[in-house]
Motif scaffolding. Sequence first.
Motif, mmCIF file in Angstrom:
data_model
loop_
_atom_site.group_PDB
_atom_site.id
_atom_site.type_symbol
_atom_site.label_atom_id
_atom_site.label_comp_id
_atom_site.label_asym_id
_atom_site.label_seq_id
_atom_site.Cartn_x
_atom_site.Cartn_y
_atom_site.Cartn_z
ATOM 1 N N THR A 42 0.970 -1.104 -0.027
ATOM 2 C CA THR A 42 -0.103 0.059 -0.025
ATOM 3 C C THR A 42 0.853 1.150 -0.083
ATOM 4 O O THR A 42 1.995 1.002 0.442
ATOM 5 N N LYS A 43 0.188 2.236 -0.520
ATOM 6 C CA LYS A 43 1.209 3.550 -0.539
ATOM 7 C C LYS A 43 0.705 4.413 0.554
ATOM 8 O O LYS A 43 -0.149 5.309 0.865
ATOM 9 N N LEU A 44 1.373 4.228 1.742
ATOM 10 C CA LEU A 44 1.490 5.039 2.996
ATOM 11 C C LEU A 44 2.713 5.918 3.065
ATOM 12 O O LEU A 44 3.586 5.628 3.139
ATOM 13 N N LYS A 45 2.112 7.198 3.498
ATOM 14 C CA LYS A 45 3.421 8.271 3.688
ATOM 15 C C LYS A 45 4.078 8.170 4.957
ATOM 16 O O LYS A 45 5.015 8.223 4.971
ATOM 17 N N GLU A 46 3.308 7.418 5.920
ATOM 18 C CA GLU A 46 4.071 7.213 7.155
ATOM 19 C C GLU A 46 4.717 5.459 7.296
ATOM 20 O O GLU A 46 4.783 5.190 8.131
ATOM 21 N N LYS A 47 4.921 5.145 5.997
ATOM 22 C CA LYS A 47 5.401 3.719 5.961
ATOM 23 C C LYS A 47 6.892 3.536 6.733
ATOM 24 O O LYS A 47 6.956 2.490 7.602
ATOM 25 N N GLY A 48 7.645 4.562 6.667
ATOM 26 C CA GLY A 48 8.894 4.551 7.444
ATOM 27 C C GLY A 48 8.652 4.536 8.787
ATOM 28 O O GLY A 48 9.316 3.856 9.746
ATOM 29 N N LEU A 49 7.871 5.336 9.229
ATOM 30 C CA LEU A 49 7.476 5.442 10.788
ATOM 31 C C LEU A 49 6.835 4.041 11.279
ATOM 32 O O LEU A 49 7.309 3.590 12.400
ATOM 33 N N TYR A 50 5.913 3.557 10.679
ATOM 34 C CA TYR A 50 5.357 2.182 10.868
ATOM 35 C C TYR A 50 6.408 1.200 11.159
ATOM 36 O O TYR A 50 6.304 0.182 11.997
ATOM 37 N N ARG A 51 7.421 1.047 10.222
ATOM 38 C CA ARG A 51 8.379 0.108 10.110
ATOM 39 C C ARG A 51 9.118 0.442 11.405
ATOM 40 O O ARG A 51 9.488 -0.762 12.116
ATOM 41 N N THR A 52 9.360 1.515 11.648
ATOM 42 C CA THR A 52 10.226 1.615 12.919
ATOM 43 C C THR A 52 9.587 1.379 14.135
ATOM 44 O O THR A 52 10.017 0.714 15.394
ATOM 45 N N LEU A 53 8.349 1.876 14.347
ATOM 46 C CA LEU A 53 7.364 1.539 15.502
ATOM 47 C C LEU A 53 7.158 0.052 15.725
ATOM 48 O O LEU A 53 7.501 -0.539 16.815
ATOM 49 N N PHE A 54 6.887 -0.632 14.682
ATOM 50 C CA PHE A 54 6.723 -2.215 14.763
ATOM 51 C C PHE A 54 7.905 -2.875 15.073
ATOM 52 O O PHE A 54 7.990 -3.947 15.663
ATOM 53 N N PHE A 55 9.181 -2.563 14.604
ATOM 54 C CA PHE A 55 10.587 -3.183 14.862
ATOM 55 C C PHE A 55 11.194 -2.804 16.175
ATOM 56 O O PHE A 55 12.023 -3.584 16.783
ATOM 57 N N PHE A 56 10.786 -1.616 16.710
ATOM 58 C CA PHE A 56 11.216 -1.063 17.999
ATOM 59 C C PHE A 56 11.399 -2.142 18.956
ATOM 60 O O PHE A 56 12.372 -2.250 19.556
ATOM 61 N N PRO A 57 10.167 -2.908 19.383
ATOM 62 C CA PRO A 57 10.212 -3.879 20.459
ATOM 63 C C PRO A 57 11.417 -4.876 20.339
ATOM 64 O O PRO A 57 11.830 -5.621 21.413
ATOM 65 N N SER A 58 11.768 -5.272 19.183
ATOM 66 C CA SER A 58 12.690 -6.316 18.869
ATOM 67 C C SER A 58 13.964 -6.001 19.199
ATOM 68 O O SER A 58 14.951 -6.718 19.364
ATOM 69 N N ILE A 59 14.339 -4.506 19.433
ATOM 70 C CA ILE A 59 15.661 -4.320 19.530
ATOM 71 C C ILE A 59 15.792 -4.006 21.251
ATOM 72 O O ILE A 59 16.819 -3.752 21.630
ATOM 73 N N LEU A 60 14.690 -4.196 22.010
ATOM 74 C CA LEU A 60 14.934 -3.853 23.413
ATOM 75 C C LEU A 60 15.215 -5.093 24.003
ATOM 76 O O LEU A 60 15.084 -6.236 23.569
#
Length: 294
Positions: free
Chosen positions: A97-115
């Motif tokens: 899908t064409k989401l402007k916030e795509k990069g933000l969502y990727r970061t938010l979803f991946f963030f728990p994995s680095i904790l």
Amino acid sequence: MTLKARRRFFMAACLIPGLVMFILFKLYPAMQVFYRSFFLWTGIGDKPKFIGLKNFVDMFHDDVFLLALRNTGFLIIIVPIFTLLIALVNASILTRTKLKEKGLYRTLFFFPSILSFVVIAILWSFIYHPTIGFLNSGMELLGLGDYAMAWLGDSRTVLWALAVTLIWQAAGYYMVIYMAGIDSISPDLYEAASIDGATSFKQFIHITIPMLWEIIRITIIFSINGVLTISFVIVTIMTAGGPDRHSEVVMTYLYQQAFTNSNFGYAMAIGVFVFAFSVILSLISNKLTERGSN
């Protein structure tokens, strides 16, 4: 010395130190665990007594171990299913899908994995706290205060609460793996399917999943083994096996037998069982998903 001999010497010089370290700190300790599992051994300074398969026999007559095995089995079934499903759906949405916030969502979803797992366990312990926790407070704001409870202190909800924590921690990691796989799929396939009238859901079912099937098979095995290892930290910090052992898992029980009860021989037998159990689960998973890869 010839050029070929120098190359072989260089390769040996690079490989031998790593091989020696692997043997000393991985292979030899693993062999010792298997060997000591046939002994009654209470720790350093105590002479081990050979008892054959008694530790393994006692294991399956141990009610606490069987309860821990059941709880582990519950997490192994629930966590991979929801983790990989959420990861796959999110990956498909963010790539297709064409989401402007795509990069933000990727970061938010991946963030728990680095904790750190410790940080995650402490964070979710506060979320589930019966009096000051975000979950119960949020339910009260929504008028659902009658359903608030001690999520980690109730035998009916504790395993589900732990499962949510494990899913939240891992979903972003597998999402990134699936996104890389989806990006490698030719856009022409989706374009042709769209021209033929296939909806986004049908494209997901008939193109995305089949093209990612080999990756999905691998992540299933990773997720199962991840539950076996990560659950130790999560359970130890969040519940310590409570209430009344209803969140006890095999790895926490192994630790208790070794470092609380000083029953190292029995603990090593549990360790051998966990190793065999994980290998068998991986083989079963690989076999069950093999047909879909053809």
